[in-house]
Design an enzyme around this catalytic site. Structure first.
Site, mmCIF file in Angstrom:
data_model
loop_
_atom_site.group_PDB
_atom_site.id
_atom_site.type_symbol
_atom_site.label_atom_id
_atom_site.label_comp_id
_atom_site.label_asym_id
_atom_site.label_seq_id
_atom_site.Cartn_x
_atom_site.Cartn_y
_atom_site.Cartn_z
ATOM 1 N N GLY A 256 -15.090 -113.532 -31.856
ATOM 2 C CA GLY A 256 -13.845 -113.387 -30.989
ATOM 3 C C GLY A 256 -13.423 -114.649 -30.789
ATOM 4 O O GLY A 256 -12.258 -114.390 -30.099
ATOM 5 N N GLY A 295 -15.190 -114.493 -37.020
ATOM 6 C CA GLY A 295 -14.735 -114.155 -38.433
ATOM 7 C C GLY A 295 -13.018 -114.783 -38.230
ATOM 8 O O GLY A 295 -12.981 -115.952 -39.035
ATOM 9 N N ARG A 296 -12.308 -114.541 -37.512
ATOM 10 C CA ARG A 296 -11.040 -115.165 -37.315
ATOM 11 C C ARG A 296 -10.941 -116.571 -37.235
ATOM 12 O O ARG A 296 -10.297 -117.344 -38.035
ATOM 13 C CB ARG A 296 -10.199 -114.403 -35.856
ATOM 14 C CG ARG A 296 -8.839 -115.035 -36.124
ATOM 15 C CD ARG A 296 -8.107 -114.503 -34.401
ATOM 16 N NE ARG A 296 -8.236 -113.221 -34.185
ATOM 17 C CZ ARG A 296 -7.614 -112.203 -34.563
ATOM 18 N NH1 ARG A 296 -6.584 -112.197 -35.154
ATOM 19 N NH2 ARG A 296 -8.070 -111.090 -34.226
ATOM 20 N N CYS A 362 10.111 -99.211 -45.807
ATOM 21 C CA CYS A 362 11.127 -98.436 -45.281
ATOM 22 C C CYS A 362 10.675 -97.987 -43.843
ATOM 23 O O CYS A 362 10.157 -96.775 -43.673
ATOM 24 C CB CYS A 362 11.217 -96.912 -45.990
ATOM 25 S SG CYS A 362 11.849 -97.738 -47.831
ATOM 26 N N GLU A 363 10.368 -98.714 -43.005
ATOM 27 C CA GLU A 363 10.174 -98.725 -41.532
ATOM 28 C C GLU A 363 10.715 -99.630 -40.725
ATOM 29 O O GLU A 363 10.823 -100.846 -41.073
ATOM 30 C CB GLU A 363 8.578 -98.957 -41.376
ATOM 31 C CG GLU A 363 7.505 -98.256 -42.111
ATOM 32 C CD GLU A 363 7.318 -96.592 -41.668
ATOM 33 O OE1 GLU A 363 7.618 -96.557 -40.168
ATOM 34 O OE2 GLU A 363 6.610 -95.888 -42.057
ATOM 35 N N TYR A 391 -7.739 -111.111 -40.971
ATOM 36 C CA TYR A 391 -6.960 -109.803 -40.405
ATOM 37 C C TYR A 391 -5.632 -109.603 -41.346
ATOM 38 O O TYR A 391 -4.747 -108.912 -40.764
ATOM 39 C CB TYR A 391 -7.287 -109.297 -39.368
ATOM 40 C CG TYR A 391 -8.577 -109.802 -38.760
ATOM 41 C CD1 TYR A 391 -9.375 -108.527 -38.951
ATOM 42 C CD2 TYR A 391 -8.773 -110.629 -37.757
ATOM 43 C CE1 TYR A 391 -10.663 -108.565 -38.718
ATOM 44 C CE2 TYR A 391 -10.297 -110.843 -37.143
ATOM 45 C CZ TYR A 391 -11.082 -110.082 -37.598
ATOM 46 O OH TYR A 391 -12.381 -109.819 -37.161
HETATM 47 C C1 LIG Z 1 -15.105 -108.165 -35.848
HETATM 48 C C2 LIG Z 1 -16.151 -108.484 -35.731
HETATM 49 C C3 LIG Z 1 -16.581 -109.744 -35.300
HETATM 50 C C4 LIG Z 1 -15.607 -110.771 -35.652
HETATM 51 O O1 LIG Z 1 -14.626 -110.806 -34.689
HETATM 52 P P1 LIG Z 1 -13.556 -112.227 -34.769
HETATM 53 O O2 LIG Z 1 -12.589 -111.968 -33.651
HETATM 54 O O3 LIG Z 1 -12.896 -112.282 -35.944
HETATM 55 O O4 LIG Z 1 -14.365 -113.537 -34.535
HETATM 56 C C5 LIG Z 1 -17.765 -109.882 -35.081
HETATM 57 N N1 LIG Z 1 -18.748 -109.266 -34.674
HETATM 58 C C6 LIG Z 1 -18.572 -107.936 -34.862
HETATM 59 C C7 LIG Z 1 -19.553 -106.798 -34.518
HETATM 60 C C8 LIG Z 1 -17.228 -107.537 -35.308
HETATM 61 O O5 LIG Z 1 -16.900 -106.237 -35.374
#
Ligand SMILES: *Cc1c(COP(=O)(O)O)cnc(C)c1O
Length: 438
Positions: A256, A295-296, A362-363, A391
């Site tokens: 996150g 992730g991000r 087309c939106e 994402y």
């Molecule tokens: C999506 C997700 C993440 C990664 O979130 P980021 O914001 O991309 O770091 C980590 N753990 C779980 C369980 C997720 O669903």
């Protein structure tokens, strides 16, 4: 401050992405983006391998230094390109997956099954069976029913499954409501007051081993307070589990961590580290392995979307720059109103005026920017939309029967097409105009 900010913000964005100007030419990791656009066509995603590596090391340093055995599990849903996954595996990351498809990708990229964590609120019976068969390292359950099912499937398979329980810590984050996942009363995680039932279920069966408690409170979080509050709750759960006589191995703190997309800075890693490292250290000293699931943060800034200007037109007192990428390629602006910084590949010191940058879909919701001050560009020129490493491709679709874009990786001054552009034939495969002959 307007989200687009000024020159200082742009240079911070360039730094995160590994972008620079060689003369007027925009380069990523030392390669001219115009060269990539000419070779791979547009629209096309470009990921800078070194930018990913830098983020990985920065996160490890800030949060995990001095912790024995800690591990970063990359959330595959942010960017599941096999080449990107391989970069992260080579750095020593594990994989955090949310579907069978992502399991197959993680294994294809070379992750050891034992380094895969299976998360997600709605894993099917089929997916759980396959994950057990593959020997994934940890399955994070999100409900009592899932835990019961997992126990039955593990017993059927004659396996002992390593289980994490994702707790709903009831923490508010202040991020976009669609990506807030840690508050009470939403679909994610097991509420605190069901933990004793979890422990009972796990300890009465022989097929489940409770190895971790986990949280994930949301995405694109730039404040440290929610992480600190969450850790406090996690520590309380760990003590509760300990008191019941169950010995955990790991504490999974989730992901996150927010990044810079425009003027608003991303999370301050040093400050976050100072706030959470003592608590993480305390867990490590008690013998728990600390796990993160970003992730991000690892890939978002390292990617961009290259697109070509198709037309420029004036309508209703506005200027529209119509580009060849659409909401099917990059949904975030349409879905969350997200900001992506836009720069021209060839900087020529042109007049700047507010324009709307829109796609061909087309939106009316198919836009990348509204009334954004940009240098006057012409048809045939290319633009880069920054912050498109997470994402972005993974959320792309075939809406309007548009083949999905190519993905390119830049590394060591070279680039290669890590995923070919889809063809229309790919899209028509498996369709039938009439029932097959009997
Ligand atoms: C999506 C997700 C993440 C990664 O979130 P980021 O914001 O991309 O770091 C980590 N753990 C779980 C369980 C997720 O669903």
């Amino acid at each position: 401050m307007p989200p687009e900010g000024g020159a200082a913000e742009e240079s911070a964005l360039f730094g995160d992405a590994g972008l620079s100007r060689a003369g007027s030419e925009l380069t990523a990791g030392g390669v001219a983006l115009s060269e990539i656009a000419a070779a791979a066509g547009t629209p096309c995603f470009v990921y800078n391998a070194n930018a990913i590596r830098e983020r990985f090391h920065a996160l490890s340093r800030a949060l995990l230094s001095g912790l024995a055995d800690a591990r970063i599990h990359f959330a595959v849903k942010a960017n599941s390109n096999l080449g990107v996954l391989r970069i992260l595996r080579d750095l020593g990351a594990g994989a955090d997956i949310v579907s069978l498809g992502e399991l197959r990708r993680a294994l294809a990229a070379g992750f050891a099954p034992g380094h895969v964590v299976f998360s997600g609120v709605g894993k099917s019976r089929h997916e759980l069976r396959e994950a057990i068969a593959a020997g994934v390292g940890q399955i994070n359950v999100e409900s009592l029913e899932e835990l019961e099912l997992l126990g039955r499937l593990a017993a059927d398979a004659g396996a002992t499954v390593r289980v994490g329980v994702r707790i709903n810590p009831d923490v508010t984050t202040g991020t976009h409501p669609y990506i807030s996942t840690g508050e009470g009363g939403i679909k994610f995680g097991v509420p605190f007051d069901q933990m004793d039932q979890v422990i009972r279920l796990v300890t009465t069966g022989r097929s489940l081993q409770l190895v971790a408690v986990a949280v994930h409170i949301g995405s694109q979080i730039t404040e440290r307070a929610p992480f600190v509050a969450t850790l406090e709750k996690l520590l309380a759960v760990v003590s509760l589990v300990e008191a019941s006589g169950v010995r955990l191995e790991a504490v999974d703190v989730g992901g996150g961590f927010g990044i810079r997309y425009g003027a608003e800075p991303g999370i301050d890693l040093d400050a976050l580290g100072a706030a959470v490292r003592p608590r993480l250290k305390a867990l490590a000293d008690r013998g728990y392995r600390v796990m993160l699931e970003p992730g991000r943060f690892l890939v978002g800034s390292a990617g961009l979307l290259l697109t070509e200007v198709l037309y420029v037109k004036r309508s209703g007192g506005r200027t529209f720059v119509i580009v060849d990428a659409g909401m099917n390629d990059l949904l975030r602006p349409s879905l969350y109103g997200a900001y992506h910084h836009i720069v021209e590949l060839e900087a020529m010191g042109r007049d700047v005026a507010p324009v709307s940058v829109v796609g061909p879909v087309c939106e009316t919701g198919d836009f990348f920017a509204h009334e954004r001050p940009l240098p006057a560009v012409r048809a045939g020129e290319r633009l880069a939309l920054l912050g498109a490493g997470a994402y972005s491709f993974t959320m792309s679709s075939n809406y309007n029967t548009r083949p999905r874009a190519a993905e390119v990786i830049v590394d060591g001054g070279r680039f290669w097409v890590a995923r070919e552009r889809e063809t229309v034939d790919d899209l028509l495969r498996g369709e039938r105009v009439a029932p097959p002959n009997p």
